[in-house]
Design an enzyme around this catalytic site. Structure first.
Site, short mmCIF file in Angstrom:
data_model
loop_
_atom_site.label_atom_id
_atom_site.label_comp_id
_atom_site.label_asym_id
_atom_site.label_seq_id
_atom_site.Cartn_x
_atom_site.Cartn_y
_atom_site.Cartn_z
N CYS A 76 26.52 50.61 24.51
CA CYS A 76 27.51 51.28 23.66
C CYS A 76 27.42 52.77 23.93
O CYS A 76 26.55 53.45 23.38
CB CYS A 76 27.29 50.97 22.18
SG CYS A 76 28.48 51.78 21.08
N CYS A 224 35.94 52.82 23.02
CA CYS A 224 34.81 52.09 23.63
C CYS A 224 34.36 52.87 24.86
O CYS A 224 35.10 52.96 25.84
CB CYS A 224 35.22 50.67 24.00
SG CYS A 224 33.90 49.72 24.80
#
EC number: 5.1.1.7
Length: 299
Positions: A76, A224
């Site tokens: 992430c 993202c």
């Protein structure tokens, strides 16, 4: 509240992140806690970044990553920038090395507050992504949504940035596609035995892209980071852009672009912002939480 740990609500380009301080403990944030936290609008998130004591020498922390459905994530990028900002505020350091299940990440906070994360090496081999079928050329595989003679989305580039990604190139604004409808179908397609992050990417210029992502385990997300990296690599790999691009994340209300540099040494470096929102305490087993009366400003 008994047996609680400190946490911070943060965001990276509006990607909702909970940074949880698990240092000094042997247990983990449970899937049940993640699901409970995500069920409350105040603590709803895309990823939890749980900071643990280092497990290997030369690192500052081990980062355990959970999606909002309680499943584990391997990477992430936006969340990593949030961890850097939180730890920098606490320690005064500006350079960090983290271990994740996907490998080692190096990160640095710059004087202007922007944060760069070395996201590692992209992997293109079909079995490393992984795919359920063998493809020698993963820059364009056989997969489509819609009628055979007039597909809505087709021929994605696929790769791993520590987690699986499929990039569909589109010729109009990614916001005009019904990704909320197509995203779940593609995330769970049999081609992806470990599911996949699904991104629509549009070329704006030879140094700029616009993207929108359906995130594995989180759904339609405002941003993202690893998908931005995968999009940039795919664009350079297929000759659409150079190796350094800015990414306009179409769904994010934060109008600060990410900069992605696929360096000549094959490392992908992402640079972007992180924002602190508020702090609190949480039971990592149950997800029961309380907001701090006085903000800490660091985990």
């Amino acid at each position: 509240m008994a047996d609680t740990v400190e946490f911070a609500k943060m965001n990276g380009l509006a990607n909702k992140i909970l940074v949880v301080d698990m240092r000094g403990r042997k247990d983990m944030v449970t899937p049940a806690a993640a699901i409970a936290l995500n069920s409350n609008p105040a603590t709803q998130f895309d990823q939890i970044m749980a900071i643990h004591d280092p497990r290997v020498g030369g690192t500052d922390a081990f980062i355990d990553i959970l999606n909002c459905d309680g499943t584990k994530a391997q990477a992430c990028g936006n969340g990593t920038r949030c961890v850097v900002q939180a730890l920098s505020s606490e320690t005064g350091k500006t350079s960090f090395t983290f271990q994740t299940v996907a490998g080692i990440l190096n990160a640095v906070e710059h004087e202007d507050g922007m944060i760069s994360v070395d996201m590692g090496l992209p992997r293109f081999r079909w079995s490393d992504i992984p795919l359920s079928e063998e493809f020698h050329d993963t820059s364009r595989i056989e997969l489509q949504i819609g009628p055979i003679d007039a597909p809505i989305l087709h021929s994605p580039a696929v790769m791993s940035m520590g987690n699986p990604h499929a990039i569909f190139w589109v010729d109009r604004d990614p916001m005009t596609f019904d990704l909320e409808r197509f995203g779940p179908l593609l995330e769970n397609h049999p081609m992806f035995p470990e599911k996949a992050n699904i991104t629509l990417a549009q070329v704006i210029s030879d140094s700029a892209l616009r993207t929108r992502t359906w995130e594995r385990g989180a759904g339609l997300t405002l941003a993202c980071g690893s998908a931005a990296c995968a999009s940039a690599v795919s664009a350079a790999r297929t000759g659409r852009t150079g190796r350094k691009v800015t990414i306009d994340v179409a769904s994010s209300p934060v109008r600060v672009p990410l900069t992605i540099d696929w360096r000549e040494d094959n490392h992908v470096v992402m640079t972007g912002p992180a924002e602190w929102e508020w702090s609190g305490s949480v039971d990592p087993v149950t997800g029961v939480w309380a907001r701090d009366a006085v903000e800490r400003g660091a985990v």
